[in-house]
Design a protein around this motif. Structure first.
Motif, PDB file in Angstrom:
ATOM      1  N   VAL A   4      14.768  20.141 -49.368  1.00 53.29           N
ATOM      2  CA  VAL A   4      14.943  19.145 -48.318  1.00 53.29           C
ATOM      3  C   VAL A   4      16.195  19.525 -47.543  1.00 53.29           C
ATOM      4  O   VAL A   4      17.264  19.701 -48.121  1.00 53.29           O
ATOM      5  CB  VAL A   4      15.077  17.726 -48.894  1.00 53.29           C
ATOM      6  N   ILE A   5      16.043  19.686 -46.238  1.00 56.06           N
ATOM      7  CA  ILE A   5      17.144  20.055 -45.352  1.00 56.06           C
ATOM      8  C   ILE A   5      17.428  18.864 -44.461  1.00 56.06           C
ATOM      9  O   ILE A   5      16.512  18.295 -43.862  1.00 56.06           O
ATOM     10  CB  ILE A   5      16.778  21.286 -44.510  1.00 56.06           C
ATOM     11  N   THR A   6      18.696  18.475 -44.367  1.00 54.80           N
ATOM     12  CA  THR A   6      19.013  17.261 -43.628  1.00 54.80           C
ATOM     13  C   THR A   6      20.225  17.446 -42.725  1.00 54.80           C
ATOM     14  O   THR A   6      21.070  18.302 -42.960  1.00 54.80           O
ATOM     15  CB  THR A   6      19.255  16.076 -44.586  1.00 54.80           C
ATOM     16  N   LEU A  10      19.465  16.352 -34.926  1.00 54.46           N
ATOM     17  CA  LEU A  10      18.585  17.503 -34.806  1.00 54.46           C
ATOM     18  C   LEU A  10      19.301  18.841 -34.886  1.00 54.46           C
ATOM     19  O   LEU A  10      18.661  19.887 -34.767  1.00 54.46           O
ATOM     20  CB  LEU A  10      17.816  17.417 -33.480  1.00 54.46           C
ATOM     21  N   GLY A  11      20.622  18.841 -35.088  1.00 56.62           N
ATOM     22  CA  GLY A  11      21.341  20.103 -35.151  1.00 56.62           C
ATOM     23  C   GLY A  11      20.859  21.003 -36.268  1.00 56.62           C
ATOM     24  O   GLY A  11      20.741  22.218 -36.106  1.00 56.62           O
ATOM     25  N   GLY A  12      20.547  20.411 -37.415  1.00 54.39           N
ATOM     26  CA  GLY A  12      20.140  21.189 -38.571  1.00 54.39           C
ATOM     27  C   GLY A  12      18.762  21.807 -38.461  1.00 54.39           C
ATOM     28  O   GLY A  12      18.369  22.603 -39.320  1.00 54.39           O
ATOM     29  N   LEU A  13      18.005  21.457 -37.414  1.00 56.00           N
ATOM     30  CA  LEU A  13      16.696  22.088 -37.237  1.00 56.00           C
ATOM     31  C   LEU A  13      16.835  23.602 -37.066  1.00 56.00           C
ATOM     32  O   LEU A  13      15.965  24.360 -37.481  1.00 56.00           O
ATOM     33  CB  LEU A  13      15.982  21.492 -36.018  1.00 56.00           C
ATOM     34  N   CYS A  79      24.879  19.972 -42.061  1.00 60.12           N
ATOM     35  CA  CYS A  79      25.695  19.112 -41.203  1.00 60.12           C
ATOM     36  C   CYS A  79      27.100  19.058 -41.776  1.00 60.12           C
ATOM     37  O   CYS A  79      27.280  18.764 -42.964  1.00 60.12           O
ATOM     38  CB  CYS A  79      25.086  17.711 -41.161  1.00 60.12           C
ATOM     39  N   ASN A  80      28.090  19.350 -40.948  1.00 60.36           N
ATOM     40  CA  ASN A  80      29.476  19.310 -41.422  1.00 60.36           C
ATOM     41  C   ASN A  80      29.941  17.879 -41.683  1.00 60.36           C
ATOM     42  O   ASN A  80      30.617  17.612 -42.675  1.00 60.36           O
ATOM     43  CB  ASN A  80      30.387  19.986 -40.398  1.00 60.36           C
ATOM     44  N   VAL A  99      22.874  19.349 -54.668  1.00 60.94           N
ATOM     45  CA  VAL A  99      23.069  19.161 -53.231  1.00 60.94           C
ATOM     46  C   VAL A  99      24.071  20.207 -52.758  1.00 60.94           C
ATOM     47  O   VAL A  99      25.149  20.353 -53.338  1.00 60.94           O
ATOM     48  CB  VAL A  99      23.586  17.742 -52.915  1.00 60.94           C
ATOM     49  N   VAL A 100      23.721  20.930 -51.700  1.00 62.57           N
ATOM     50  CA  VAL A 100      24.573  21.991 -51.161  1.00 62.57           C
ATOM     51  C   VAL A 100      24.986  21.607 -49.746  1.00 62.57           C
ATOM     52  O   VAL A 100      24.135  21.285 -48.914  1.00 62.57           O
ATOM     53  CB  VAL A 100      23.835  23.343 -51.137  1.00 62.57           C
ATOM     54  N   GLY A 101      26.288  21.640 -49.468  1.00 63.96           N
ATOM     55  CA  GLY A 101      26.786  21.378 -48.128  1.00 63.96           C
ATOM     56  C   GLY A 101      26.951  22.667 -47.344  1.00 63.96           C
ATOM     57  O   GLY A 101      26.647  23.761 -47.827  1.00 63.96           O
ATOM     58  N   ILE A 102      27.467  22.542 -46.124  1.00 59.32           N
ATOM     59  CA  ILE A 102      27.531  23.688 -45.213  1.00 59.32           C
ATOM     60  C   ILE A 102      28.960  24.194 -44.986  1.00 59.32           C
ATOM     61  O   ILE A 102      29.167  25.255 -44.414  1.00 59.32           O
ATOM     62  CB  ILE A 102      26.896  23.308 -43.859  1.00 59.32           C
TER      63      ILE A 102
END
Length: 213
Positions: A4-6, A10-13, A79-80, A99-102
């Motif tokens: 799951v990518i969130t 819409l930036g993360g698209l 998303c930062n 959960v992995v952040g950016i």
């Protein structure tokens, strides 16, 4: 594998598309399932416009709970802003779901660029929450980059404007404001790198470059 990518919008698209493309080119696309979740909290109002941290965390916890109901193997926060907030959530304390952040990925790229040119500097651009957290600056300093080589510029409202129309006059005006603030910073006279700490900004990277030049 189900990812799951969130993002808060819409930036993360763009991140989702890159991951899909990587799986497809590797020949393992059939082994992965991707689900994109827009975690924008309210119509017309993002996390940076919510009144306080408690409200932001309540919205994010609710979104993460819904994502976990999809039974993914991992959640990727593209998303930062949400990566900054995630560590403060109830979900981070109580859920075993990975959960992995950016943030670390961005810091690594910025560090590589700055290390390759010791006379260079970076202007970091991001949302108000991201820039006020100071997390990118702190982690770059921890990796040995001198603080005087880093400028942090909050671009409040830019992500929301990009959501509406990335080619709008409003977006152009906000980018020019951010670029002017970066130019006013006391930075070394070498090459200037632009560090977009918001996945929305990738859609207007050329406009950032032109304004900085």
């Amino acid at each position: 594998m189900h990812l799951v990518i969130t993002d808060s919008g819409l930036g993360g698209l763009g991140i989702c598309a890159a991951i899909e493309n990587a799986f497809r080119l590797s020949g393992s696309a059939g082994d992965a399932r991707l689900t994109y979740v827009n975690a924008w909290p309210e119509e017309g109002r993002g996390y940076n416009s919510l009144p306080d941290e408690a409200t932001r965390l309540a919205f994010l916890d609710r979104a993460l709970d819904r994502m976990s109901q999809l039974r993914p193997d991992r959640i990727v926060i593209a998303c930062n802003t949400l990566s900054v907030l995630f560590g403060l959530t109830r979900f981070a304390r109580t859920s075993a779901l990975p959960v992995v952040g950016i943030i670390d990925a961005g810091v690594t790229l910025f560090h590589e660029a700055l290390s390759g040119d010791p006379s260079s500097a970076v202007a970091l651009f991001g949302t108000r929450i991201t820039m006020e957290s100071g997390v990118h600056l702190d982690r770059l300093v921890q990796r040995g980059i001198a603080p005087h080589r880093i400028a942090s510029v909050p671009c409040h409202g830019l992500a929301a404007a990009i959501e509406k129309d990335p080619a709008s006059v409003e977006v152009e005006h906000l980018i020019d404001q951010c670029a002017s603030q970066a130019a006013a910073s006391v930075l070394p006279a070498g090459a200037l790198f632009a560090g977009p700490c918001c996945t929305h900004y990738g859609y207007v990277a050329d406009r950032f470059r032109a304004s900085l030049e």
